[in-house]
Design a protein around this motif. Sequence first.
Motif, PDB file in Angstrom:
ATOM      1  N   HIS A  95      10.935  10.619  34.186  1.00 45.24           N
ATOM      2  CA  HIS A  95      12.100  10.534  35.079  1.00 45.24           C
ATOM      3  C   HIS A  95      12.450  11.891  35.681  1.00 45.24           C
ATOM      4  O   HIS A  95      12.729  11.988  36.884  1.00 45.24           O
ATOM      5  CB  HIS A  95      13.300   9.979  34.313  1.00 45.24           C
ATOM      6  N   THR A  96      12.445  12.925  34.854  1.00 44.16           N
ATOM      7  CA  THR A  96      12.908  14.236  35.316  1.00 44.16           C
ATOM      8  C   THR A  96      11.798  15.113  35.868  1.00 44.16           C
ATOM      9  O   THR A  96      12.072  16.065  36.616  1.00 44.16           O
ATOM     10  CB  THR A  96      13.581  14.998  34.156  1.00 44.16           C
ATOM     11  N   GLY A  97      10.539  14.823  35.484  1.00 42.97           N
ATOM     12  CA  GLY A  97       9.436  15.657  35.935  1.00 42.97           C
ATOM     13  C   GLY A  97       9.354  16.994  35.220  1.00 42.97           C
ATOM     14  O   GLY A  97       8.667  17.913  35.700  1.00 42.97           O
ATOM     15  N   GLN A  98      10.031  17.109  34.067  1.00 44.54           N
ATOM     16  CA  GLN A  98      10.018  18.357  33.314  1.00 44.54           C
ATOM     17  C   GLN A  98       9.860  18.072  31.823  1.00 44.54           C
ATOM     18  O   GLN A  98      10.349  17.043  31.330  1.00 44.54           O
ATOM     19  CB  GLN A  98      11.322  19.123  33.518  1.00 44.54           C
ATOM     20  N   PRO A  99       9.229  18.984  31.069  1.00 44.15           N
ATOM     21  CA  PRO A  99       9.161  18.816  29.618  1.00 44.15           C
ATOM     22  C   PRO A  99      10.556  18.923  29.005  1.00 44.15           C
ATOM     23  O   PRO A  99      11.375  19.736  29.451  1.00 44.15           O
ATOM     24  CB  PRO A  99       8.268  19.984  29.157  1.00 44.15           C
ATOM     25  N   VAL A 100      10.808  18.132  28.004  1.00 40.67           N
ATOM     26  CA  VAL A 100      12.111  18.161  27.352  1.00 40.67           C
ATOM     27  C   VAL A 100      12.207  19.341  26.389  1.00 40.67           C
ATOM     28  O   VAL A 100      11.216  19.947  25.993  1.00 40.67           O
ATOM     29  CB  VAL A 100      12.394  16.855  26.572  1.00 40.67           C
ATOM     30  N   VAL A 101      13.441  19.652  26.005  1.00 40.93           N
ATOM     31  CA  VAL A 101      13.741  20.590  24.932  1.00 40.93           C
ATOM     32  C   VAL A 101      14.349  19.770  23.791  1.00 40.93           C
ATOM     33  O   VAL A 101      15.185  18.892  24.025  1.00 40.93           O
ATOM     34  CB  VAL A 101      14.738  21.672  25.393  1.00 40.93           C
ATOM     35  N   LEU A 102      13.908  20.042  22.570  1.00 35.96           N
ATOM     36  CA  LEU A 102      14.440  19.328  21.406  1.00 35.96           C
ATOM     37  C   LEU A 102      15.499  20.171  20.719  1.00 35.96           C
ATOM     38  O   LEU A 102      15.223  21.284  20.251  1.00 35.96           O
ATOM     39  CB  LEU A 102      13.313  19.008  20.418  1.00 35.96           C
ATOM     40  N   LEU A 103      16.727  19.643  20.670  1.00 37.20           N
ATOM     41  CA  LEU A 103      17.817  20.295  19.949  1.00 37.20           C
ATOM     42  C   LEU A 103      17.776  19.769  18.513  1.00 37.20           C
ATOM     43  O   LEU A 103      18.138  18.618  18.255  1.00 37.20           O
ATOM     44  CB  LEU A 103      19.164  19.990  20.614  1.00 37.20           C
ATOM     45  N   ARG A 109      17.707  12.155  39.118  1.00 35.94           N
ATOM     46  CA  ARG A 109      16.386  12.801  39.208  1.00 35.94           C
ATOM     47  C   ARG A 109      16.517  13.937  40.205  1.00 35.94           C
ATOM     48  O   ARG A 109      16.537  13.742  41.413  1.00 35.94           O
ATOM     49  CB  ARG A 109      15.341  11.787  39.664  1.00 35.94           C
ATOM     50  N   ASP A 110      16.614  15.149  39.671  1.00 34.82           N
ATOM     51  CA  ASP A 110      16.895  16.320  40.504  1.00 34.82           C
ATOM     52  C   ASP A 110      16.072  17.493  39.980  1.00 34.82           C
ATOM     53  O   ASP A 110      16.302  17.998  38.875  1.00 34.82           O
ATOM     54  CB  ASP A 110      18.388  16.652  40.443  1.00 34.82           C
ATOM     55  N   ALA A 111      15.109  17.932  40.760  1.00 36.83           N
ATOM     56  CA  ALA A 111      14.205  19.002  40.338  1.00 36.83           C
ATOM     57  C   ALA A 111      14.922  20.331  40.153  1.00 36.83           C
ATOM     58  O   ALA A 111      14.389  21.246  39.520  1.00 36.83           O
ATOM     59  CB  ALA A 111      13.082  19.158  41.370  1.00 36.83           C
ATOM     60  N   ARG A 112      16.137  20.450  40.687  1.00 37.20           N
ATOM     61  CA  ARG A 112      16.884  21.697  40.536  1.00 37.20           C
ATOM     62  C   ARG A 112      17.522  21.830  39.165  1.00 37.20           C
ATOM     63  O   ARG A 112      17.934  22.928  38.774  1.00 37.20           O
ATOM     64  CB  ARG A 112      17.967  21.780  41.605  1.00 37.20           C
ATOM     65  N   MET A 113      17.614  20.724  38.429  1.00 42.17           N
ATOM     66  CA  MET A 113      18.255  20.769  37.119  1.00 42.17           C
ATOM     67  C   MET A 113      17.355  21.443  36.094  1.00 42.17           C
ATOM     68  O   MET A 113      16.126  21.476  36.230  1.00 42.17           O
ATOM     69  CB  MET A 113      18.612  19.351  36.651  1.00 42.17           C
ATOM     70  N   LEU A 114      17.972  21.987  35.057  1.00 36.89           N
ATOM     71  CA  LEU A 114      17.239  22.582  33.951  1.00 36.89           C
ATOM     72  C   LEU A 114      16.518  21.483  33.166  1.00 36.89           C
ATOM     73  O   LEU A 114      16.851  20.304  33.287  1.00 36.89           O
ATOM     74  CB  LEU A 114      18.211  23.325  33.031  1.00 36.89           C
TER      75      LEU A 114
END
Length: 232
Positions: A164-172, A123-128
């Motif tokens: 978990h990540t605090g960010q919206p996902v991207v769907l591949l 869990r890292d807010a710096r990640m994409l």
Amino acid sequence: MARKRKRPWRLRALAALLLVALAAGGWLWWQSRTWRPERTDYPVQGALIGERDGVVDFGALDAAGADFVYLEASAGDNGRDAQFSRNLEALAGKDMPYGAVHEYDPCVPAERQSANFVTIVPRDARMLPPVIALGKLPSACGNPAIEAGLESELTTFINQVENHTGQPVVLLVPSAFEAKYGISRRIERNLWLTRDWFQPDYAGRPWTLWTANAHLHSALAAEPLRWVVVQP
């Protein structure tokens, strides 16, 4: 006698056509190995990296023009990329932005997959933003109920990853998955589409990420790189 005289010209014409075809094939082969979209059109470009690429020198990847990198991390309920931990460590001291990719398995319940993801991806807010790759078709599970419940189960998994990540996902979303299930119209998230050389339009709405060349040859990795660009 006249017919015999014509044959050498026909053979020469055929040989010339073969040479043209070979030259065109060679050009296409070279393009498939080296082509990347123009920076003037797509200023931000990067790569998708996993264990198939072996040990990658991210400093060299940066110097080669990658502005970011996505790392294959987990798959299903127990799959883990053998290079993910090593890649995380290698990127820790660098300025290159990076994110994690989970290969979604529609045959496995969402809770078991999210447990795998949160165990391996920090869990890292710096990640994409995290990416969910939809490569496996639910029809391969052999259970009609799984196909019918695809949207509900996938939404559950998306919510758990986003918590978990605090960010919206991207769907591949590959073209085969989209053609069968139309998932881009059913779930509103940013899209990552794939199509060599030509902009993909199979989702019916704009993409955020595009795998523009999945066969980019480079001395940086053991296998051809999957080169990705961002919508400007």
